[in-house]
Motif scaffolding. Structure first.
Motif, PDB file in Angstrom:
ATOM      1  N   LEU A 182      -1.127   4.652  -1.303  1.00 15.75           N
ATOM      2  CA  LEU A 182      -2.420   4.736  -0.634  1.00 15.75           C
ATOM      3  C   LEU A 182      -2.276   5.108   0.832  1.00 15.75           C
ATOM      4  O   LEU A 182      -3.227   5.533   1.465  1.00 15.75           O
ATOM      5  CB  LEU A 182      -3.172   3.411  -0.768  1.00 15.75           C
ATOM      6  N   GLY A 237      -9.635   4.037 -16.557  1.00 19.02           N
ATOM      7  CA  GLY A 237      -8.422   4.830 -16.340  1.00 19.02           C
ATOM      8  C   GLY A 237      -8.138   5.778 -17.498  1.00 19.02           C
ATOM      9  O   GLY A 237      -7.741   6.924 -17.293  1.00 19.02           O
ATOM     10  N   ARG A 261       1.581   3.356 -11.009  1.00 22.14           N
ATOM     11  CA  ARG A 261       1.609   2.126 -10.227  1.00 22.14           C
ATOM     12  C   ARG A 261       0.209   1.535 -10.188  1.00 22.14           C
ATOM     13  O   ARG A 261      -0.645   1.990  -9.454  1.00 22.14           O
ATOM     14  CB  ARG A 261       2.110   2.403  -8.801  1.00 22.14           C
ATOM     15  N   ARG A 321       0.833  -1.215   0.000  1.00 19.81           N
ATOM     16  CA  ARG A 321       0.000   0.000   0.000  1.00 19.81           C
ATOM     17  C   ARG A 321       0.860   1.253   0.000  1.00 19.81           C
ATOM     18  O   ARG A 321       0.496   2.273  -0.581  1.00 19.81           O
ATOM     19  CB  ARG A 321      -0.945   0.006   1.208  1.00 19.81           C
ATOM     20  N   ALA A 328       1.946   1.756  -3.470  1.00 17.70           N
ATOM     21  CA  ALA A 328       0.851   2.298  -4.284  1.00 17.70           C
ATOM     22  C   ALA A 328       0.621   3.769  -3.977  1.00 17.70           C
ATOM     23  O   ALA A 328       0.041   4.496  -4.782  1.00 17.70           O
ATOM     24  CB  ALA A 328      -0.426   1.507  -4.029  1.00 17.70           C
ATOM     25  N   ALA A 342      -6.021  -2.549 -14.812  1.00 21.02           N
ATOM     26  CA  ALA A 342      -4.834  -2.012 -14.160  1.00 21.02           C
ATOM     27  C   ALA A 342      -3.681  -1.792 -15.140  1.00 21.02           C
ATOM     28  O   ALA A 342      -2.884  -0.873 -14.965  1.00 21.02           O
ATOM     29  CB  ALA A 342      -4.396  -2.949 -13.041  1.00 21.02           C
ATOM     30  N   PRO A 397      -1.280   8.012  -4.739  1.00 27.42           N
ATOM     31  CA  PRO A 397      -1.631   7.059  -5.791  1.00 27.42           C
ATOM     32  C   PRO A 397      -1.587   7.717  -7.170  1.00 27.42           C
ATOM     33  O   PRO A 397      -1.880   8.910  -7.301  1.00 27.42           O
ATOM     34  CB  PRO A 397      -3.057   6.646  -5.433  1.00 27.42           C
ATOM     35  N   ASN A 398      -1.209   6.933  -8.142  1.00 26.11           N
ATOM     36  CA  ASN A 398      -0.959   7.488  -9.458  1.00 26.11           C
ATOM     37  C   ASN A 398      -1.025   6.351 -10.472  1.00 26.11           C
ATOM     38  O   ASN A 398      -0.788   5.203 -10.127  1.00 26.11           O
ATOM     39  CB  ASN A 398       0.443   8.102  -9.391  1.00 26.11           C
ATOM     40  N   HIS A 399      -1.301   6.688 -11.723  1.00 23.37           N
ATOM     41  CA  HIS A 399      -1.443   5.627 -12.722  1.00 23.37           C
ATOM     42  C   HIS A 399      -0.120   4.950 -13.071  1.00 23.37           C
ATOM     43  O   HIS A 399      -0.099   3.970 -13.801  1.00 23.37           O
ATOM     44  CB  HIS A 399      -2.092   6.182 -13.987  1.00 23.37           C
ATOM     45  N   LEU A 405      -2.769  -1.316  -9.537  1.00 21.56           N
ATOM     46  CA  LEU A 405      -3.043  -2.116  -8.343  1.00 21.56           C
ATOM     47  C   LEU A 405      -4.149  -3.124  -8.632  1.00 21.56           C
ATOM     48  O   LEU A 405      -5.165  -2.790  -9.223  1.00 21.56           O
ATOM     49  CB  LEU A 405      -3.456  -1.180  -7.204  1.00 21.56           C
TER      50      LEU A 405
END
Lengths: 259, 314
Positions: free
Chosen positions: A58, A102, A80, A53, A56, A149, A76-78, A82
């Motif tokens: 989070l 996304g 990485r 986490r 990620a 993802a 959090p960001n695209h 999940l």
């Protein structure tokens, strides 16, 4: 090659409802090579999900820092992706729109529209674009979640027990799919698992963690060629060593002699 | 099986025969024309055609077979009602007018009734739309912003349970006209349940769905409107249903304050004149209006929540 993760002296403490402090991670240092497959394995409470986490974005570490390609992970960001154990698909969107989520959120859907079908095909869900999540089986839903993802081309794919809820055969199929996707799309994969065989079958490196206090017990490189056979002697040797490290090897009964 | 589809037509025929054979007892005021007889003949003809149509069209036949017992019951109810009133005068004549007289009231007063219906519908739709929009907006704000939750939630908990009609004295002096005051009261009645259900729907969303969307690159606003709102939609519709029900109640009361027309006003006025046939006529119109609106809301819900099929039933 991108997708290199650096974990530097990370401490994570939680305050429990009764006011007591719980140390989930105690000064953890770790390096994950770009493009490698790394598994975290260990019993519940060893901090493996906490670490994932943090990667990620989070949650934020109490102290220390995590870097992706030399840049600090702030949220959090695209970059990485999940995947949870539970597919966590958006139930109001059909499979196509789930996978495209996304792209739409980042306003790049128009340019990369054709990729949605490509990724649906990649995970073997072509023909299910119009289906709603509740109509899919667990394995299919997890494939959709995987496609969602990876369509954003993340540098790292974080997998939190992604195959934990699947039956044994679907599970083995999905393991091969993961390897195929990694080969095709070239990304770092970091996976949390309870399953020693799964970790050995998939990983370049296995991080064995132990609880109370949560720490990294042992890091091993799995020097086996791919594709791997699950009954290879080296595979079995590593397997028993990991189980021993985790104190799950079990005690062999002393042979009994009766005359 | 064969007789089931003919039942409504058979009961209608029985009602017509009763109507022709049994003499009214005379204690009951009679309608100028025998409206109930005409009504029974029309219904009998329609149900006969439906049963016959069902033989030709198989799909319609199945539907009709399913509905036939229900319509039989409805037709029988009116026939029994007619017997209890006009024929034997078992129910008190003042409060229970015969079907003929209710039908007469609708037929003779139809111009005024339509005018009242339009007036009420306008008030109801304005109030409902305003209250629903405000409720959804407040609910979203409470669900997503801790600060709004802190300041607004206690106010809602205090003001919400007060029946909106209790505000009549205050609203009357603060609004320029009776129409805007009534619309506001209806809006208030819709606003409360919609707000509560929207915000609780948002608060109950599993956090992992927001976590996933944030790793997919969704920003805050995108998460609110493309993840939060659709997730809370089922709960939002429950709020709207509660709202529409309390809006009917409020409409009836609100129309008593200085309204010139409206079904609520009509019913109230006729009640004071002791003409109960007209009261029943008004009530029938209200029932039709309300059930039409509810059906419309159900249709919209089925369309919006098509993804829910097989997930939640209510």
């Amino acid at each position: 090659m991108v997708g290199e993760i650096e974990v530097k002296d990370v401490v994570q403490t939680f305050v429990q409802p009764d006011g007591e402090k719980l140390t989930a991670l105690n000064h953890v240092n770790l390096h994950i090579d770009a493009g490698s497959f790394v598994s975290f394995i260990g019993p519940s409470g060893c901090g493996k999900t906490t670490l994932l986490r943090l990667m990620a974005g989070l949650s934020k570490p109490t102290s220390g820092e995590l870097l992706l390609d030399g840049e600090k992970i702030k949220g959090p960001n695209h970059s990485r992706g999940l995947v949870f154990q539970n597919p966590t698909l958006f139930p109001w969107l059909n499979i196509y729109d789930n996978v495209a989520f996304g792209l739409r959120a980042r306003k790049i859907f128009k340019d990369r529209k054709n990729e949605v079908d490509e990724y649906l095909k990649l995970v073997g869900l072509d023909g299910f674009a119009k289906a709603y999540p509740h109509q899919l089986s667990g394995g299919m839903a997890q494939r959709a979640s995987l496609a969602r993802a990876i369509i954003g081309h993340p540098k790292v794919l974080l997998l939190d027990e992604p195959l934990g809820a699947l039956d044994a055969f679907t599970r083995m199929n999905m393991q091969d799919e993961l390897l195929r996707i990694r080969k095709e799309k070239n990304m770092t994969m970091v996976m949390v698992t309870h399953d020693v065989d799964e970790a050995l079958y998939l990983s370049d490196k296995i991080v064995v963690m132990s609880p109370r206090p949560a720490k990294i017990e042992w890091i091993t490189d799995v020097g086996l060629y791919r594709p791997r056979a699950r009954n290879n002697p080296e595979f079995l040797r590593l397997r028993s060593k990991i189980l021993k490290t985790l104190n799950y090897a079990g005690t062999e009964a002393e042979p009994e002699y009766s005359i | 099986m064969g007789i089931k589809k003919w039942l409504p037509a058979l009961v209608s025929a029985a009602a017509i025969i009763l109507q022709l054979v049994i003499e009214p007892n005379g204690k009951h005021p009679l309608a100028q024309h025998d409206y109930y007889l005409y009504f029974s003949i029309i219904i009998g003809a329609v149900t006969l055609m439906c049963a016959a149509g069902g033989i030709m069209n198989k799909k319609f036949g199945e539907k009709w077979l399913f509905k036939a017992p229900f319509w039989t019951g409805v037709i029988a109810f009116f026939a029994v009602f007619d017997i209890l009133t006009e024929k034997f005068c078992i129910l008190p004549a003042i409060y229970f007018p015969s079907p003929s007289r209710i039908l007469e009231a609708i037929a003779e007063d139809h111009e005024l009734l339509i005018k009242c219906l339009m007036y009420s519908a306008r008030l109801l739709i304005t109030g409902f739309a305003g209250g629903a929009l405000a409720g959804i907006a407040t609910g979203i704000a409470i669900g997503f912003s801790k600060k709004t939750d802190y300041w607004v939630s206690p106010i809602i908990r205090i003001l919400g349970p007060i029946p909106s009609t209790a505000w009549i004295p205050l609203v009357l002096i603060s609004f320029p006209s009776a129409v805007s005051a009534s619309a506001f009261l209806i809006g208030l009645a819709v606003w409360f349940p919609t707000t509560i259900m929207t915000s609780s729907g948002i608060k109950n969303i599993n956090n992992s769905i927001f976590e996933v969307s944030s790793t997919l690159g969704a920003g805050r606003m995108y998460q609110i409107f493309k993840v939060g709102v659709p997730s809370a939609m089922p709960s939002m519709f429950i709020g709207l249903f509660n709202g529409i029900c309390s809006s009917f109640i409020t409409l009836m009361t609100a129309e008593m304050i200085g309204a010139k027309y409206g079904i609520g006003w009509y019913v109230n006025w006729q009640k004071e004149m002791m003409s109960y046939a007209n009261v029943y006529a008004g009530l029938i119109i209200i029932a039709v209006l309300c059930s039409l609106l509810i059906t419309l809301l159900f249709k919209i819900r089925d369309k919006v929540l098509v993804w829910q099929k097989g997930v939640i039933k209510w």
